[in-house]
Motif scaffolding. Structure first.
Motif, PDB file in Angstrom:
ATOM      1  N   UNK A   1       0.796  -1.214   0.000  1.00  0.00           N
ATOM      2  CA  UNK A   1       0.000   0.000   0.000  1.00  0.00           C
ATOM      3  C   UNK A   1       0.831   1.267   0.000  1.00  0.00           C
ATOM      4  N   UNK A   2       2.132   1.133   0.189  1.00  0.00           N
ATOM      5  CA  UNK A   2       3.035   2.292   0.225  1.00  0.00           C
ATOM      6  C   UNK A   2       4.133   2.096  -0.816  1.00  0.00           C
ATOM      7  N   UNK A   3       4.362   3.108  -1.596  1.00  0.00           N
ATOM      8  CA  UNK A   3       5.394   3.044  -2.642  1.00  0.00           C
ATOM      9  C   UNK A   3       6.760   2.710  -2.052  1.00  0.00           C
ATOM     10  N   UNK A   4       7.073   3.281  -0.888  1.00  0.00           N
ATOM     11  CA  UNK A   4       8.371   3.029  -0.254  1.00  0.00           C
ATOM     12  C   UNK A   4       8.567   1.541   0.016  1.00  0.00           C
ATOM     13  N   UNK A   5       7.516   0.885   0.507  1.00  0.00           N
ATOM     14  CA  UNK A   5       7.606  -0.543   0.780  1.00  0.00           C
ATOM     15  C   UNK A   5       7.742  -1.335  -0.513  1.00  0.00           C
ATOM     16  N   UNK A   6       6.999  -0.935  -1.545  1.00  0.00           N
ATOM     17  CA  UNK A   6       7.112  -1.597  -2.846  1.00  0.00           C
ATOM     18  C   UNK A   6       8.562  -1.608  -3.313  1.00  0.00           C
ATOM     19  N   UNK A   7       9.194  -0.449  -3.242  1.00  0.00           N
ATOM     20  CA  UNK A   7      10.560  -0.297  -3.741  1.00  0.00           C
ATOM     21  C   UNK A   7      11.534  -1.145  -2.922  1.00  0.00           C
ATOM     22  N   UNK A   8      11.457  -1.055  -1.607  1.00  0.00           N
ATOM     23  CA  UNK A   8      12.386  -1.796  -0.751  1.00  0.00           C
ATOM     24  C   UNK A   8      12.209  -3.304  -0.924  1.00  0.00           C
TER      25      UNK A   8
ATOM     26  N   UNK B   1       3.980 -11.180   4.830  1.00  0.00           N
ATOM     27  CA  UNK B   1       2.695 -11.435   5.480  1.00  0.00           C
ATOM     28  C   UNK B   1       2.341 -10.359   6.506  1.00  0.00           C
ATOM     29  N   UNK B   2       3.294  -9.502   6.826  1.00  0.00           N
ATOM     30  CA  UNK B   2       3.058  -8.471   7.840  1.00  0.00           C
ATOM     31  C   UNK B   2       2.165  -7.358   7.305  1.00  0.00           C
ATOM     32  N   UNK B   3       1.356  -6.749   8.184  1.00  0.00           N
ATOM     33  CA  UNK B   3       0.585  -5.568   7.777  1.00  0.00           C
ATOM     34  C   UNK B   3       1.547  -4.422   7.440  1.00  0.00           C
ATOM     35  N   UNK B   4       1.161  -3.588   6.499  1.00  0.00           N
ATOM     36  CA  UNK B   4       2.013  -2.486   6.054  1.00  0.00           C
ATOM     37  C   UNK B   4       2.537  -1.600   7.178  1.00  0.00           C
ATOM     38  N   UNK B   5       1.701  -1.165   8.127  1.00  0.00           N
ATOM     39  CA  UNK B   5       2.239  -0.286   9.182  1.00  0.00           C
ATOM     40  C   UNK B   5       3.343  -0.956  10.011  1.00  0.00           C
TER      41      UNK B   5
ATOM     42  N   UNK C   1      12.046   1.561  13.712  1.00  0.00           N
ATOM     43  CA  UNK C   1      11.256   2.037  14.845  1.00  0.00           C
ATOM     44  C   UNK C   1      10.666   0.878  15.639  1.00  0.00           C
ATOM     45  N   UNK C   2      10.778  -0.307  15.100  1.00  0.00           N
ATOM     46  CA  UNK C   2      10.243  -1.508  15.730  1.00  0.00           C
ATOM     47  C   UNK C   2      11.255  -2.620  15.494  1.00  0.00           C
ATOM     48  N   UNK C   3      11.334  -3.562  16.413  1.00  0.00           N
ATOM     49  CA  UNK C   3      12.201  -4.726  16.231  1.00  0.00           C
ATOM     50  C   UNK C   3      11.356  -5.983  16.294  1.00  0.00           C
ATOM     51  N   UNK C   4      11.961  -7.069  15.885  1.00  0.00           N
ATOM     52  CA  UNK C   4      11.285  -8.354  15.909  1.00  0.00           C
ATOM     53  C   UNK C   4      12.025  -9.291  16.846  1.00  0.00           C
ATOM     54  N   UNK C   5      11.305 -10.196  17.446  1.00  0.00           N
ATOM     55  CA  UNK C   5      11.948 -11.203  18.284  1.00  0.00           C
ATOM     56  C   UNK C   5      12.618 -12.277  17.421  1.00  0.00           C
ATOM     57  N   UNK C   6      12.302 -12.289  16.132  1.00  0.00           N
ATOM     58  CA  UNK C   6      12.896 -13.232  15.185  1.00  0.00           C
ATOM     59  C   UNK C   6      14.191 -12.635  14.633  1.00  0.00           C
ATOM     60  N   UNK C   7      15.309 -13.284  14.895  1.00  0.00           N
ATOM     61  CA  UNK C   7      16.613 -12.757  14.486  1.00  0.00           C
ATOM     62  C   UNK C   7      16.740 -12.620  12.970  1.00  0.00           C
ATOM     63  N   UNK C   8      16.164 -13.539  12.225  1.00  0.00           N
ATOM     64  CA  UNK C   8      16.234 -13.476  10.756  1.00  0.00           C
ATOM     65  C   UNK C   8      15.476 -12.250  10.256  1.00  0.00           C
ATOM     66  N   UNK C   9      14.298 -12.002  10.820  1.00  0.00           N
ATOM     67  CA  UNK C   9      13.498 -10.843  10.422  1.00  0.00           C
ATOM     68  C   UNK C   9      14.277  -9.556  10.712  1.00  0.00           C
TER      69      UNK C   9
END
Length: 81
Positions: free
Chosen positions: A14-21, A46-50, A59-67
């Motif tokens: 839903x965001x151009x920035x995410x599309x590009x990355x 599979x994650x929601x865009x926000x 601004x956020x981290x994941x408990x999954x090291x690969x992520x």
């Protein structure tokens, strides 16, 4: 539909920035990624865009090291562009 075509379609967000990355990672790194990294990339898709946006901005981290590794790699790749 090939796996890469399906993943390319899922990179359309839903965001151009995410599309590009996400598309840039798919085109330049996915083929040489380990199986764990490929699985992590699919989890990112599979994650929601926000949530994905916050993760890729650091601004956020994941408990999954690969992520977390993938998010840092994508941030680094985006900053070089």
């Amino acid at each position: 539909m090939s796996e890469k075509s399906r993943l390319r379609w899922l990179c359309r967000r839903g965001m151009k920035e995410l599309d590009v990355i996400m598309t840039t990672y798919l085109e330049s790194n996915y083929a040489i990624a380990s199986e764990a990294e490929k699985a992590g990339f699919k989890e990112l898709l599979e994650m929601p865009d926000p949530d994905l946006y916050a993760l890729l901005l650091g601004k956020q981290t994941s408990s999954n090291q690969i992520i977390d590794y993938l998010a840092r790699s994508m941030r680094s790749m985006a900053s070089r562009s």
